[in-house]
Structure formats: C-alpha cells, structure tokens
Design a protein around this motif. Structure first.
Motif, PDB file in Angstrom:
ATOM      1  N   LEU A   3       0.821  -1.203   0.000  1.00  0.00           N
ATOM      2  CA  LEU A   3       0.000   0.000   0.000  1.00  0.00           C
ATOM      3  C   LEU A   3       0.857   1.256   0.000  1.00  0.00           C
ATOM      4  O   LEU A   3       0.498   2.261  -0.625  1.00  0.00           O
ATOM      5  N   GLN A   4       1.991   1.214   0.665  1.00  0.00           N
ATOM      6  CA  GLN A   4       2.903   2.363   0.640  1.00  0.00           C
ATOM      7  C   GLN A   4       3.454   2.577  -0.768  1.00  0.00           C
ATOM      8  O   GLN A   4       3.580   3.706  -1.225  1.00  0.00           O
ATOM      9  N   LEU A   5       3.781   1.471  -1.443  1.00  0.00           N
ATOM     10  CA  LEU A   5       4.274   1.582  -2.821  1.00  0.00           C
ATOM     11  C   LEU A   5       3.199   2.170  -3.732  1.00  0.00           C
ATOM     12  O   LEU A   5       3.477   3.054  -4.543  1.00  0.00           O
ATOM     13  N   GLN A  14      10.487   4.047  -9.429  1.00  0.00           N
ATOM     14  CA  GLN A  14      11.793   3.427  -9.181  1.00  0.00           C
ATOM     15  C   GLN A  14      11.696   1.918  -9.229  1.00  0.00           C
ATOM     16  O   GLN A  14      12.566   1.241  -9.793  1.00  0.00           O
ATOM     17  N   LEU A  15      10.631   1.364  -8.647  1.00  0.00           N
ATOM     18  CA  LEU A  15      10.441  -0.082  -8.655  1.00  0.00           C
ATOM     19  C   LEU A  15      10.233  -0.592 -10.071  1.00  0.00           C
ATOM     20  O   LEU A  15      10.758  -1.643 -10.440  1.00  0.00           O
ATOM     21  N   GLU A  16       9.491   0.150 -10.883  1.00  0.00           N
ATOM     22  CA  GLU A  16       9.276  -0.250 -12.279  1.00  0.00           C
ATOM     23  C   GLU A  16      10.588  -0.282 -13.056  1.00  0.00           C
ATOM     24  O   GLU A  16      10.791  -1.143 -13.910  1.00  0.00           O
ATOM     25  N   PRO A  20      10.532  -4.581 -12.593  1.00  0.00           N
ATOM     26  CA  PRO A  20       9.190  -4.400 -13.166  1.00  0.00           C
ATOM     27  C   PRO A  20       8.203  -5.511 -12.788  1.00  0.00           C
ATOM     28  O   PRO A  20       7.006  -5.255 -12.661  1.00  0.00           O
ATOM     29  N   GLU A  21       8.685  -6.729 -12.581  1.00  0.00           N
ATOM     30  CA  GLU A  21       7.780  -7.824 -12.223  1.00  0.00           C
ATOM     31  C   GLU A  21       7.144  -7.577 -10.853  1.00  0.00           C
ATOM     32  O   GLU A  21       5.946  -7.785 -10.664  1.00  0.00           O
ATOM     33  N   ARG A  27       0.660  -3.840  -8.263  1.00  0.00           N
ATOM     34  CA  ARG A  27      -0.560  -3.232  -8.797  1.00  0.00           C
ATOM     35  C   ARG A  27      -1.700  -4.235  -8.950  1.00  0.00           C
ATOM     36  O   ARG A  27      -2.845  -3.926  -8.676  1.00  0.00           O
ATOM     37  N   ASN A  28      -1.373  -5.454  -9.412  1.00  0.00           N
ATOM     38  CA  ASN A  28      -2.417  -6.368  -9.860  1.00  0.00           C
ATOM     39  C   ASN A  28      -2.663  -7.597  -8.992  1.00  0.00           C
ATOM     40  O   ASN A  28      -3.760  -8.146  -9.018  1.00  0.00           O
ATOM     41  N   ASN A  29      -1.647  -8.082  -8.270  1.00  0.00           N
ATOM     42  CA  ASN A  29      -1.788  -9.368  -7.582  1.00  0.00           C
ATOM     43  C   ASN A  29      -1.058  -9.335  -6.234  1.00  0.00           C
ATOM     44  O   ASN A  29       0.138  -9.615  -6.168  1.00  0.00           O
TER      45      ASN A  29
END
Length: 122
Positions: A3-5, A14-16, A20-21, A27-29
């Motif tokens: 949730l912080q991300l 930065q994480l992307e 990226p995985e 975002r999705n799972n």
C-alpha cells in the motif's frame, strides 16, 4: 508495504525501473507480490551468507595477513555489539521505548501493594 508503494508514485517509478515484475504484482496481484518479496529476501540472504563464507575462507587462508586479522577483529567487535544489543533488549527493553505506566511499591493500611500511574510524565 504494498500500500505504501501504491501510494507513492516516486517509489513505484523506481520499482518499475529496477524490478518491473514486482511493480506489476504490486498493482495487480497482492499474493504474487508477497511471494516475490519472500523470494527476493531469501535470495539476498543466501547471497549474503555465501559472500560471508567466501570472505571468512579468504581471511583464514593466511593467518599472518595483517588485513585479514583486521577484518577478523572487526567481525569479532561487530558480533560483540550485536550480543550487547540482544542482551539489552532481553534485560532492559524499557530503554528502547517509552514507558507508559509508572509502578510504585507502596504500603497502605499495613498492606503491601503496587500502585500504578497510567501516564509516566510525573
């Protein structure tokens, strides 16, 4: 953590860029995100342990090497610091946080008891 991300666009960008995985899973799972974090942590721990073993074997290869002795001394010092910290946490945990109650041994009407004050700002 997820949730912080999601709440921080800078962290997500930065994480992307770097992983990226994990960003996609955040975002999705949520279940996949947690699994990837565990895998990453396990991999990092294994890598750190392997590096420590390699460094230890290099330090023991030549017992008369001054630099190796310095590293061994530093490792012993660091272990002593960690041991002291563990001892302090075990026997004096109040040193690391705020004490919210004050307990006072007292006697009232010839009966020993413990009085407590809910907020220790006394």
């Amino acid at each position: 953590m997820r949730l912080q991300l999601l709440g921080s666009p800078d962290l997500m960008s930065q994480l992307e860029q770097h992983q990226p995985e994990i960003a996609s899973a955040a975002r999705n799972n949520p279940a996949r995100f947690a699994e990837l974090l565990r895998q990453t942590r396990t991999t990092q721990q294994q890598t750190a342990e392997l590096e420590a073993q390699q460094e230890f074997s290099l330090m023991n290869a030549d017992p008369f090497d001054v630099e190796a002795q310095r590293k061994i001394e530093e490792r012993i010092r660091q272990q002593a610091v960690l041991d002291n910290m563990a001892h302090a946490l075990e026997w004096s945990p109040e040193s690391f946080g705020r004490v919210t109650m004050l307990y006072i041994d007292a006697e009232k009407n010839a009966i020993s008891c413990v009085f407590w004050i809910p907020d220790s700002r006394v």
